[in-house]
Design a protein around this motif. Structure first.
Motif, PDB file in Angstrom:
ATOM      1  N   GLN A  67      10.103  -1.611   0.448  1.00 12.11           N
ATOM      2  CA  GLN A  67      10.359  -3.040   0.483  1.00 12.11           C
ATOM      3  C   GLN A  67      10.483  -3.538   1.922  1.00 12.11           C
ATOM      4  N   LYS A  68      10.907  -2.664   2.832  1.00 13.99           N
ATOM      5  CA  LYS A  68      11.027  -3.073   4.231  1.00 13.99           C
ATOM      6  C   LYS A  68       9.652  -3.403   4.808  1.00 13.99           C
ATOM      7  N   LEU A  69       8.655  -2.594   4.492  1.00 13.49           N
ATOM      8  CA  LEU A  69       7.299  -2.889   4.968  1.00 13.49           C
ATOM      9  C   LEU A  69       6.815  -4.223   4.409  1.00 13.49           C
ATOM     10  N   LYS A  70       7.202  -4.516   3.165  1.00 11.15           N
ATOM     11  CA  LYS A  70       6.800  -5.788   2.557  1.00 11.15           C
ATOM     12  C   LYS A  70       7.436  -6.958   3.293  1.00 11.15           C
ATOM     13  N   SER A  71       8.720  -6.822   3.636  1.00 10.82           N
ATOM     14  CA  SER A  71       9.397  -7.912   4.346  1.00 10.82           C
ATOM     15  C   SER A  71       8.825  -8.094   5.749  1.00 10.82           C
ATOM     16  N   ILE A  72       8.419  -6.988   6.395  1.00  7.53           N
ATOM     17  CA  ILE A  72       7.785  -7.071   7.714  1.00  7.53           C
ATOM     18  C   ILE A  72       6.465  -7.820   7.614  1.00  7.53           C
ATOM     19  N   ALA A  73       5.675  -7.496   6.572  1.00  5.47           N
ATOM     20  CA  ALA A  73       4.371  -8.155   6.391  1.00  5.47           C
ATOM     21  C   ALA A  73       4.548  -9.648   6.117  1.00  5.47           C
TER      22      ALA A  73
ATOM     23  N   GLU B 291      -5.315 -12.624   6.080  1.00  8.56           N
ATOM     24  CA  GLU B 291      -5.467 -11.161   6.017  1.00  8.56           C
ATOM     25  C   GLU B 291      -4.123 -10.471   5.831  1.00  8.56           C
ATOM     26  N   ILE B 292      -3.105 -10.952   6.523  1.00 11.82           N
ATOM     27  CA  ILE B 292      -1.777 -10.352   6.377  1.00 11.82           C
ATOM     28  C   ILE B 292      -1.228 -10.609   4.981  1.00 11.82           C
ATOM     29  N   ALA B 293      -1.467 -11.815   4.466  1.00 11.15           N
ATOM     30  CA  ALA B 293      -0.985 -12.148   3.118  1.00 11.15           C
ATOM     31  C   ALA B 293      -1.595 -11.243   2.067  1.00 11.15           C
ATOM     32  N   ASN B 294      -2.816 -10.765   2.310  1.00  8.86           N
ATOM     33  CA  ASN B 294      -3.470  -9.875   1.342  1.00  8.86           C
ATOM     34  C   ASN B 294      -2.711  -8.570   1.140  1.00  8.86           C
ATOM     35  N   LEU B 295      -1.885  -8.194   2.130  1.00  8.05           N
ATOM     36  CA  LEU B 295      -1.097  -6.967   1.988  1.00  8.05           C
ATOM     37  C   LEU B 295      -0.036  -7.097   0.906  1.00  8.05           C
ATOM     38  N   THR B 296       0.384  -8.333   0.612  1.00 14.96           N
ATOM     39  CA  THR B 296       1.463  -8.534  -0.363  1.00 14.96           C
ATOM     40  C   THR B 296       1.048  -9.418  -1.529  1.00 14.96           C
ATOM     41  N   ASN B 297      -0.252  -9.702  -1.651  1.00 11.95           N
ATOM     42  CA  ASN B 297      -0.732 -10.510  -2.774  1.00 11.95           C
ATOM     43  C   ASN B 297      -0.653  -9.734  -4.082  1.00 11.95           C
ATOM     44  N   ASN B 298      -0.532 -10.482  -5.184  1.00 10.64           N
ATOM     45  CA  ASN B 298      -0.562  -9.891  -6.533  1.00 10.64           C
ATOM     46  C   ASN B 298       0.451  -8.764  -6.694  1.00 10.64           C
ATOM     47  N   GLU B 299       1.674  -9.030  -6.206  1.00 10.20           N
ATOM     48  CA  GLU B 299       2.778  -8.065  -6.332  1.00 10.20           C
ATOM     49  C   GLU B 299       2.513  -6.743  -5.613  1.00 10.20           C
ATOM     50  N   ALA B 300       1.571  -6.752  -4.682  1.00  7.31           N
ATOM     51  CA  ALA B 300       1.279  -5.528  -3.922  1.00  7.31           C
ATOM     52  C   ALA B 300       2.310  -5.340  -2.816  1.00  7.31           C
ATOM     53  N   THR B 301       2.519  -4.087  -2.446  1.00  8.06           N
ATOM     54  CA  THR B 301       3.449  -3.738  -1.367  1.00  8.06           C
ATOM     55  C   THR B 301       2.717  -2.893  -0.333  1.00  8.06           C
ATOM     56  N   PRO B 302       2.849  -3.212   0.968  1.00  9.95           N
ATOM     57  CA  PRO B 302       2.182  -2.402   1.993  1.00  9.95           C
ATOM     58  C   PRO B 302       2.712  -0.974   2.016  1.00  9.95           C
ATOM     59  N   THR B 303       1.855  -0.048   2.353  1.00 10.80           N
ATOM     60  CA  THR B 303       2.259   1.353   2.526  1.00 10.80           C
ATOM     61  C   THR B 303       1.775   1.852   3.884  1.00 10.80           C
ATOM     62  N   LEU B 304       2.487   2.807   4.410  1.00  9.31           N
ATOM     63  CA  LEU B 304       2.078   3.470   5.647  1.00  9.31           C
ATOM     64  C   LEU B 304       2.268   4.957   5.389  1.00  9.31           C
ATOM     65  N   ALA B 305       1.193   5.618   4.992  1.00  5.41           N
ATOM     66  CA  ALA B 305       1.303   6.985   4.493  1.00  5.41           C
ATOM     67  C   ALA B 305       0.549   7.978   5.351  1.00  5.41           C
ATOM     68  N   ILE B 306       1.087   9.203   5.432  1.00  6.40           N
ATOM     69  CA  ILE B 306       0.416  10.285   6.140  1.00  6.40           C
ATOM     70  C   ILE B 306      -0.769  10.744   5.300  1.00  6.40           C
ATOM     71  N   LYS B 307      -1.939  10.809   5.930  1.00  7.34           N
ATOM     72  CA  LYS B 307      -3.153  11.148   5.188  1.00  7.34           C
ATOM     73  C   LYS B 307      -3.114  12.591   4.686  1.00  7.34           C
ATOM     74  N   ASN B 308      -2.814  13.526   5.573  1.00  3.54           N
ATOM     75  CA  ASN B 308      -2.742  14.940   5.194  1.00  3.54           C
ATOM     76  C   ASN B 308      -1.299  15.401   5.323  1.00  3.54           C
ATOM     77  N   ASP B 309      -0.552  15.310   4.230  1.00  8.66           N
ATOM     78  CA  ASP B 309       0.873  15.632   4.275  1.00  8.66           C
ATOM     79  C   ASP B 309       1.057  17.118   4.566  1.00  8.66           C
ATOM     80  N   SER B 310       2.100  17.436   5.327  1.00  5.79           N
ATOM     81  CA  SER B 310       2.418  18.830   5.625  1.00  5.79           C
ATOM     82  C   SER B 310       3.902  18.928   5.901  1.00  5.79           C
TER      83      SER B 310
END
Length: 414
Positions: free
Chosen positions: A350-356, A316-335
Protein backbone atom coordinates in the motif's frame (compact mmCIF):
# COMPACT_ATOMS: atom_id res chain seq x y z
CA UNK A 1 7.97 3.88 -19.70
CA UNK A 2 6.77 2.70 -16.27
CA UNK A 3 5.49 -0.74 -17.21
CA UNK A 4 8.17 -3.32 -16.33
CA UNK A 5 10.87 -0.65 -15.93
CA UNK A 6 14.04 -2.21 -14.51
CA UNK A 7 16.43 -1.14 -11.78
CA UNK A 8 19.63 -3.19 -12.01
CA UNK A 9 21.29 -4.34 -8.77
CA UNK A 10 24.98 -3.45 -8.78
CA UNK A 11 27.10 -5.71 -6.56
CA UNK A 12 30.60 -4.88 -5.36
CA UNK A 13 32.07 -8.26 -6.29
CA UNK A 14 30.98 -8.04 -9.94
CA UNK A 15 33.86 -7.03 -12.21
CA UNK A 16 33.71 -5.55 -15.71
CA UNK A 17 36.13 -6.81 -18.39
CA UNK A 18 36.93 -5.68 -21.91
CA UNK A 19 38.10 -8.57 -24.11
CA UNK A 20 39.73 -7.56 -27.36
CA UNK A 21 38.62 -9.72 -30.31
CA UNK A 22 41.30 -8.82 -32.89
CA UNK A 23 39.75 -5.35 -33.53
CA UNK A 24 36.31 -6.97 -33.55
CA UNK A 25 37.22 -9.59 -36.14
CA UNK A 26 36.11 -12.44 -33.86
CA UNK A 27 33.26 -10.73 -31.99
CA UNK A 28 30.70 -12.65 -34.11
CA UNK A 29 32.51 -15.89 -33.30
CA UNK A 30 32.34 -15.03 -29.60
CA UNK A 31 28.57 -14.62 -29.88
CA UNK A 32 28.09 -17.67 -32.12
CA UNK A 33 30.04 -19.92 -29.74
CA UNK A 34 28.83 -18.33 -26.50
CA UNK A 35 32.44 -17.73 -25.44
CA UNK A 36 35.35 -15.38 -25.01
CA UNK A 37 38.77 -16.63 -26.13
CA UNK A 38 42.36 -15.38 -26.24
CA UNK A 39 45.32 -16.32 -28.42
CA UNK A 40 48.04 -16.26 -25.74
CA UNK A 41 48.21 -20.03 -25.28
CA UNK A 42 49.03 -20.33 -28.99
CA UNK A 43 51.85 -17.85 -28.44
CA UNK A 44 53.32 -19.98 -25.66
CA UNK A 45 52.88 -23.20 -27.67
CA UNK A 46 53.76 -23.10 -31.35
CA UNK A 47 51.93 -26.42 -31.69
CA UNK A 48 50.71 -29.40 -29.65
CA UNK A 49 48.63 -27.33 -27.26
CA UNK A 50 47.58 -29.54 -24.32
CA UNK A 51 43.99 -30.48 -23.61
CA UNK A 52 44.09 -28.91 -20.15
CA UNK A 53 45.43 -25.55 -19.02
CA UNK A 54 49.02 -26.01 -17.78
CA UNK A 55 50.14 -24.74 -14.38
CA UNK A 56 51.75 -21.31 -14.10
CA UNK A 57 55.15 -22.94 -13.52
CA UNK A 58 54.81 -25.07 -16.64
CA UNK A 59 53.72 -22.07 -18.74
CA UNK A 60 56.64 -20.02 -17.47
CA UNK A 61 59.08 -22.81 -18.31
CA UNK A 62 57.59 -23.04 -21.78
CA UNK A 63 57.99 -19.28 -22.36
CA UNK A 64 61.57 -19.34 -21.02
CA UNK A 65 62.47 -21.88 -23.69
CA UNK A 66 61.34 -19.47 -26.41
CA UNK A 67 63.83 -16.77 -27.43
CA UNK A 68 60.95 -14.50 -28.43
CA UNK A 69 59.74 -14.33 -24.85
CA UNK A 70 62.95 -14.57 -22.83
CA UNK A 71 66.53 -13.31 -22.66
CA UNK A 72 69.72 -13.90 -20.69
CA UNK A 73 70.28 -11.55 -17.75
CA UNK A 74 72.94 -11.27 -15.06
CA UNK A 75 72.11 -12.61 -11.61
CA UNK A 76 73.38 -11.13 -8.36
CA UNK A 77 76.04 -13.87 -8.24
CA UNK A 78 77.43 -12.72 -11.61
CA UNK A 79 76.08 -15.69 -13.55
CA UNK A 80 73.64 -15.41 -16.40
CA UNK A 81 70.26 -17.09 -16.53
CA UNK A 82 67.29 -16.87 -18.84
CA UNK A 83 64.49 -14.57 -17.67
CA UNK A 84 61.13 -13.62 -19.17
CA UNK A 85 61.27 -10.42 -21.20
CA UNK A 86 58.43 -7.90 -21.41
CA UNK A 87 56.57 -9.90 -24.06
CA UNK A 88 56.94 -13.08 -22.03
CA UNK A 89 55.55 -11.46 -18.88
CA UNK A 90 52.65 -10.07 -20.89
CA UNK A 91 51.70 -13.48 -22.34
CA UNK A 92 51.93 -15.16 -18.92
CA UNK A 93 49.99 -12.44 -17.11
CA UNK A 94 47.23 -12.27 -19.72
CA UNK A 95 46.70 -16.05 -19.49
CA UNK A 96 46.64 -15.84 -15.67
CA UNK A 97 44.20 -12.91 -15.67
CA UNK A 98 41.88 -14.59 -18.18
CA UNK A 99 41.95 -17.92 -16.35
CA UNK A 100 41.86 -16.77 -12.73
CA UNK A 101 40.28 -13.33 -12.46
CA UNK A 102 37.25 -13.44 -14.80
CA UNK A 103 34.46 -15.07 -12.80
CA UNK A 104 30.82 -16.11 -13.06
CA UNK A 105 28.59 -13.04 -13.07
CA UNK A 106 31.24 -10.64 -14.36
CA UNK A 107 30.14 -8.28 -17.13
CA UNK A 108 32.02 -8.80 -20.41
CA UNK A 109 32.42 -6.12 -23.10
CA UNK A 110 33.92 -6.67 -26.55
CA UNK A 111 34.14 -4.55 -29.67
CA UNK A 112 32.30 -5.57 -32.83
CA UNK A 113 33.86 -5.41 -36.28
CA UNK A 114 31.56 -3.96 -38.95
CA UNK A 115 29.27 -1.55 -37.07
CA UNK A 116 32.02 -0.42 -34.70
CA UNK A 117 29.66 -1.20 -31.82
CA UNK A 118 30.17 -3.01 -28.54
CA UNK A 119 28.58 -6.25 -27.31
CA UNK A 120 27.76 -7.01 -23.68
CA UNK A 121 27.63 -10.42 -22.02
CA UNK A 122 27.86 -12.17 -18.66
CA UNK A 123 30.49 -14.79 -17.84
CA UNK A 124 28.56 -17.95 -16.99
CA UNK A 125 31.41 -20.27 -15.97
CA UNK A 126 34.44 -19.36 -13.87
CA UNK A 127 36.61 -22.33 -14.89
CA UNK A 128 38.44 -21.86 -18.23
CA UNK A 129 38.69 -24.69 -20.70
CA UNK A 130 40.66 -25.66 -23.79
CA UNK A 131 38.72 -26.56 -26.93
CA UNK A 132 40.49 -27.55 -30.15
CA UNK A 133 37.32 -27.31 -32.27
CA UNK A 134 37.24 -24.10 -34.34
CA UNK A 135 34.22 -21.80 -34.04
CA UNK A 136 32.48 -20.82 -37.27
CA UNK A 137 29.72 -18.26 -37.82
CA UNK A 138 26.60 -19.69 -39.51
CA UNK A 139 25.13 -17.70 -42.41
CA UNK A 140 22.47 -18.07 -45.08
CA UNK A 141 23.94 -18.12 -48.58
CA UNK A 142 22.51 -16.15 -51.50
CA UNK A 143 20.75 -19.26 -52.77
CA UNK A 144 19.04 -19.69 -49.39
CA UNK A 145 21.10 -22.66 -48.22
CA UNK A 146 22.85 -22.66 -44.83
CA UNK A 147 26.60 -22.18 -44.67
CA UNK A 148 29.43 -20.57 -42.69
CA UNK A 149 31.55 -17.44 -42.95
CA UNK A 150 35.07 -18.02 -44.24
CA UNK A 151 36.85 -16.86 -41.09
CA UNK A 152 37.10 -19.22 -38.13
CA UNK A 153 38.11 -18.69 -34.51
CA UNK A 154 40.86 -21.14 -33.54
CA UNK A 155 41.90 -19.71 -30.17
CA UNK A 156 41.69 -22.62 -27.78
CA UNK A 157 41.68 -21.02 -24.31
CA UNK A 158 38.04 -20.10 -23.67
CA UNK A 159 35.39 -19.20 -21.11
CA UNK A 160 31.64 -19.45 -21.49
CA UNK A 161 29.63 -16.24 -21.85
CA UNK A 162 25.93 -15.50 -22.29
CA UNK A 163 25.78 -12.63 -24.79
CA UNK A 164 23.18 -9.90 -24.68
CA UNK A 165 22.76 -6.54 -26.44
CA UNK A 166 25.09 -4.56 -28.67
CA UNK A 167 25.28 -0.77 -28.77
CA UNK A 168 26.93 1.75 -31.06
CA UNK A 169 30.42 2.99 -30.20
CA UNK A 170 29.07 6.54 -30.39
CA UNK A 171 27.08 5.79 -27.23
CA UNK A 172 30.26 5.24 -25.21
CA UNK A 173 31.55 8.08 -23.03
CA UNK A 174 35.00 9.39 -23.96
CA UNK A 175 36.62 7.85 -20.87
CA UNK A 176 35.33 4.37 -21.78
CA UNK A 177 36.37 4.71 -25.44
CA UNK A 178 39.85 5.64 -24.27
CA UNK A 179 40.01 2.72 -21.81
CA UNK A 180 39.11 0.26 -24.59
CA UNK A 181 41.56 1.63 -27.15
CA UNK A 182 44.75 0.11 -25.68
CA UNK A 183 46.64 -2.99 -26.77
CA UNK A 184 45.95 -5.41 -23.90
CA UNK A 185 43.63 -8.28 -24.80
CA UNK A 186 42.14 -8.51 -21.30
CA UNK A 187 41.44 -5.15 -19.62
CA UNK A 188 39.65 -4.51 -16.33
CA UNK A 189 37.08 -1.71 -16.63
CA UNK A 190 36.11 -1.50 -12.94
CA UNK A 191 37.13 2.16 -12.82
CA UNK A 192 34.37 2.81 -15.38
CA UNK A 193 31.83 0.38 -13.94
CA UNK A 194 29.10 2.94 -13.32
CA UNK A 195 29.39 4.43 -16.81
CA UNK A 196 29.30 0.93 -18.34
CA UNK A 197 26.06 0.14 -16.49
CA UNK A 198 24.61 3.50 -17.56
CA UNK A 199 24.98 2.29 -21.17
CA UNK A 200 22.51 -0.57 -20.71
CA UNK A 201 20.27 0.39 -17.76
CA UNK A 202 18.47 3.72 -17.17
CA UNK A 203 18.48 2.99 -13.42
CA UNK A 204 20.69 0.90 -11.16
CA UNK A 205 21.50 0.83 -7.46
CA UNK A 206 24.27 -0.36 -5.15
CA UNK A 207 21.98 -0.16 -2.10
CA UNK A 208 23.39 3.20 -1.03
CA UNK A 209 22.49 5.32 -4.06
CA UNK A 210 20.23 5.25 -7.09
CA UNK A 211 22.01 5.98 -10.39
CA UNK A 212 20.03 7.54 -13.23
CA UNK A 213 21.16 8.68 -16.68
CA UNK A 214 19.80 10.98 -19.36
CA UNK A 215 20.87 10.76 -22.98
CA UNK A 216 21.12 14.08 -24.83
CA UNK A 217 20.28 13.06 -28.39
CA UNK A 218 20.40 16.42 -30.15
CA UNK A 219 23.00 16.73 -32.92
CA UNK A 220 23.05 20.52 -32.75
CA UNK A 221 24.91 22.88 -30.44
CA UNK A 222 23.64 22.35 -26.91
CA UNK A 223 21.40 25.12 -25.56
CA UNK A 224 23.21 26.41 -22.45
CA UNK A 225 19.99 27.65 -20.87
CA UNK A 226 18.34 24.26 -21.39
CA UNK A 227 21.33 22.53 -19.77
CA UNK A 228 21.14 24.90 -16.80
CA UNK A 229 17.43 24.21 -16.38
CA UNK A 230 18.01 20.47 -16.66
CA UNK A 231 20.55 20.63 -13.83
CA UNK A 232 18.11 22.67 -11.75
CA UNK A 233 15.36 20.11 -12.27
CA UNK A 234 17.65 17.21 -11.48
CA UNK A 235 18.78 18.96 -8.28
CA UNK A 236 15.17 18.67 -7.06
CA UNK A 237 14.95 14.87 -7.37
CA UNK A 238 15.87 14.17 -3.75
CA UNK A 239 13.44 16.79 -2.42
CA UNK A 240 10.58 15.54 -4.58
CA UNK A 241 11.23 11.88 -3.66
CA UNK A 242 11.13 12.77 0.05
CA UNK A 243 7.84 14.59 -0.49
CA UNK A 244 6.42 11.52 -2.26
CA UNK A 245 7.51 9.29 0.61
CA UNK A 246 5.96 11.62 3.19
CA UNK A 247 2.87 12.29 1.06
CA UNK A 248 3.29 15.94 1.97
CA UNK A 249 3.08 19.18 0.06
CA UNK A 250 5.85 20.06 -2.36
CA UNK A 251 6.01 23.42 -4.12
CA UNK A 252 8.19 22.93 -7.18
CA UNK A 253 8.21 26.71 -7.70
CA UNK A 254 10.51 27.03 -4.68
CA UNK A 255 13.27 25.70 -6.91
CA UNK A 256 15.93 28.37 -6.40
CA UNK A 257 15.49 28.46 -2.62
CA UNK A 258 15.92 24.71 -2.26
CA UNK A 259 19.02 24.66 -4.45
CA UNK A 260 20.65 27.60 -2.68
CA UNK A 261 19.91 26.05 0.72
CA UNK A 262 21.54 22.77 -0.31
CA UNK A 263 24.64 24.56 -1.58
CA UNK A 264 25.05 26.92 1.38
CA UNK A 265 24.53 24.23 4.02
CA UNK A 266 26.96 21.86 2.30
CA UNK A 267 24.60 18.90 2.54
CA UNK A 268 26.09 15.49 1.76
CA UNK A 269 22.82 13.86 0.72
CA UNK A 270 22.26 15.98 -2.38
CA UNK A 271 22.00 14.79 -5.98
CA UNK A 272 25.33 14.84 -7.83
CA UNK A 273 26.00 14.69 -11.56
CA UNK A 274 28.63 14.07 -14.21
CA UNK A 275 28.13 15.01 -17.85
CA UNK A 276 29.49 14.96 -21.39
CA UNK A 277 27.73 17.47 -23.61
CA UNK A 278 29.04 16.29 -26.95
CA UNK A 279 25.80 16.50 -29.01
CA UNK A 280 24.88 13.69 -28.53
CA UNK A 281 26.02 13.34 -24.92
CA UNK A 282 25.13 12.02 -21.49
CA UNK A 283 24.36 13.16 -17.97
CA UNK A 284 24.74 10.70 -15.09
CA UNK A 285 23.08 11.33 -11.73
CA UNK A 286 23.58 9.83 -8.28
CA UNK A 287 20.78 10.13 -5.72
CA UNK A 288 21.71 9.08 -2.14
CA UNK A 289 19.33 6.67 -0.38
CA UNK A 290 18.92 7.28 3.36
CA UNK A 291 16.15 6.71 5.86
CA UNK A 292 12.99 5.02 4.62
CA UNK A 293 12.61 1.41 3.47
CA UNK A 294 14.97 0.88 0.55
CA UNK A 295 12.34 -0.34 -1.93
CA UNK A 296 10.08 2.63 -1.11
CA UNK A 297 12.95 5.08 -1.61
CA UNK A 298 13.88 3.53 -4.95
CA UNK A 299 10.30 3.71 -6.19
CA UNK A 300 9.89 7.34 -5.12
CA UNK A 301 13.27 8.35 -6.60
CA UNK A 302 12.53 6.66 -9.94
CA UNK A 303 9.21 8.50 -10.23
CA UNK A 304 10.89 11.80 -9.26
CA UNK A 305 13.65 11.28 -11.86
CA UNK A 306 11.17 10.58 -14.65
CA UNK A 307 8.84 13.43 -13.64
CA UNK A 308 11.53 16.09 -13.42
CA UNK A 309 13.05 15.13 -16.79
CA UNK A 310 9.69 14.99 -18.58
CA UNK A 311 9.80 11.25 -19.33
CA UNK A 312 6.37 10.46 -17.78
CA UNK A 313 3.13 12.37 -17.23
CA UNK A 314 0.23 12.16 -14.79
CA UNK A 315 -1.74 9.77 -17.00
CA UNK A 316 1.10 7.23 -17.13
CA UNK A 317 1.55 7.37 -13.37
CA UNK A 318 -2.20 7.01 -12.83
CA UNK A 319 -2.11 3.78 -14.83
CA UNK A 320 -0.10 2.22 -12.00
CA UNK A 321 -3.13 2.48 -9.70
CA UNK A 322 -6.04 2.30 -12.15
CA UNK A 323 -8.74 -0.37 -11.79
CA UNK A 324 -7.80 -1.18 -8.18
CA UNK A 325 -4.25 -2.02 -9.27
CA UNK A 326 -1.32 -1.61 -6.88
CA UNK A 327 2.28 -0.90 -7.97
CA UNK A 328 4.89 -3.56 -7.25
CA UNK A 329 8.66 -3.44 -7.13
CA UNK A 330 9.83 -7.03 -7.25
CA UNK A 331 13.16 -8.83 -7.58
CA UNK A 332 13.19 -10.63 -10.92
CA UNK A 333 15.36 -13.58 -9.84
CA UNK A 334 14.71 -14.10 -6.14
CA UNK A 335 17.53 -15.61 -4.09
CA UNK A 336 18.76 -15.86 -0.50
CA UNK A 337 21.57 -13.37 -1.13
CA UNK A 338 21.92 -11.00 1.84
CA UNK A 339 22.28 -8.03 -0.51
CA UNK A 340 19.04 -8.87 -2.27
CA UNK A 341 17.16 -9.40 1.01
CA UNK A 342 17.23 -5.63 1.55
CA UNK A 343 14.98 -5.13 -1.48
CA UNK A 344 12.25 -7.58 -0.56
CA UNK A 345 8.78 -6.06 -0.19
CA UNK A 346 5.30 -7.57 0.28
CA UNK A 347 3.64 -8.77 -2.89
CA UNK A 348 1.17 -5.89 -2.61
CA UNK A 349 2.47 -2.74 -0.93
CA UNK A 350 0.00 0.00 0.00
CA UNK A 351 2.96 2.33 0.56
CA UNK A 352 3.98 2.03 -3.09
CA UNK A 353 0.38 2.84 -4.04
CA UNK A 354 0.38 5.99 -1.90
CA UNK A 355 3.73 7.04 -3.41
CA UNK A 356 2.32 6.59 -6.93
CA UNK A 357 -0.80 8.60 -6.08
CA UNK A 358 1.33 11.38 -4.62
CA UNK A 359 3.51 11.36 -7.75
CA UNK A 360 0.42 11.58 -9.94
CA UNK A 361 -0.75 14.60 -7.96
CA UNK A 362 2.64 16.30 -8.35
CA UNK A 363 2.62 15.52 -12.08
CA UNK A 364 -0.79 17.23 -12.42
CA UNK A 365 0.55 20.32 -10.62
CA UNK A 366 3.53 20.45 -12.98
CA UNK A 367 1.33 20.05 -16.05
CA UNK A 368 -1.07 22.76 -14.82
CA UNK A 369 1.76 25.19 -14.15
CA UNK A 370 2.70 27.02 -17.33
CA UNK A 371 6.17 27.92 -16.08
CA UNK A 372 7.03 24.39 -14.96
CA UNK A 373 5.51 22.79 -18.05
CA UNK A 374 7.78 24.99 -20.11
CA UNK A 375 10.82 24.31 -17.90
CA UNK A 376 10.52 20.51 -17.97
CA UNK A 377 8.90 19.71 -21.30
CA UNK A 378 10.75 22.34 -23.33
CA UNK A 379 14.09 21.28 -21.84
CA UNK A 380 13.31 17.72 -22.88
CA UNK A 381 12.45 18.87 -26.42
CA UNK A 382 15.43 21.21 -26.75
CA UNK A 383 17.96 18.55 -25.73
CA UNK A 384 16.01 15.63 -27.27
CA UNK A 385 16.31 14.08 -23.83
CA UNK A 386 15.84 10.31 -23.51
CA UNK A 387 16.64 7.47 -21.16
CA UNK A 388 18.57 4.32 -22.05
CA UNK A 389 16.45 1.77 -23.90
CA UNK A 390 18.34 -1.48 -24.37
CA UNK A 391 16.97 -5.04 -24.43
CA UNK A 392 18.84 -6.63 -21.52
CA UNK A 393 16.71 -9.78 -21.16
CA UNK A 394 19.52 -12.13 -22.14
CA UNK A 395 21.80 -10.69 -19.45
CA UNK A 396 19.27 -11.54 -16.74
CA UNK A 397 17.52 -14.81 -17.57
CA UNK A 398 19.95 -17.28 -16.02
CA UNK A 399 21.48 -18.17 -12.66
CA UNK A 400 24.49 -15.85 -12.77
CA UNK A 401 22.84 -13.04 -14.70
CA UNK A 402 22.32 -9.44 -13.59
CA UNK A 403 19.53 -9.21 -11.05
CA UNK A 404 16.95 -6.46 -11.40
CA UNK A 405 13.99 -4.93 -9.63
CA UNK A 406 10.98 -4.54 -11.93
CA UNK A 407 8.15 -2.05 -11.58
CA UNK A 408 4.83 -3.70 -12.31
CA UNK A 409 1.23 -3.90 -11.15
CA UNK A 410 -0.77 -6.33 -9.02
CA UNK A 411 -4.53 -6.39 -8.56
CA UNK A 412 -5.79 -6.29 -5.00
CA UNK A 413 -8.10 -9.02 -3.74
CA UNK A 414 -11.71 -7.87 -3.57
Amino acid sequence: MLQNLKIALLTKDQNVWFIRAEKGRYAKHFRAGGVIAIEHLERAYDENIPSELPTEEFLKARLLSNEKYSEFRDNTDGKESRKLNRSGFNVLNQIKRFANEIRCGDLIVTRNEKDDGYSFGICSETIPYIDHAPIRVPITKKDGTPGFERSTLTYKLRKRVVWGPSISRSELPGAVRKATSGQQTVTCLNNHKEKIFHLIYPFFTDGESLFFSNKIKTNHRVNALAIGKLFQNVALIKGLSEALLGEGAFDINQLSGLIESAILLGKSDIVTCQAEFMSPGDMWCRIPLVGDTLANQLFACVLACLLLTGQVNSTEIANLTNNEATPTLAIKNDSSDIFLDRYKTPAISQKLKSIAKSAGSQAEKIENSESQEHTIIEVKKSLNLNVTKVDTQKLENFEFGINVLEIGRSHENP
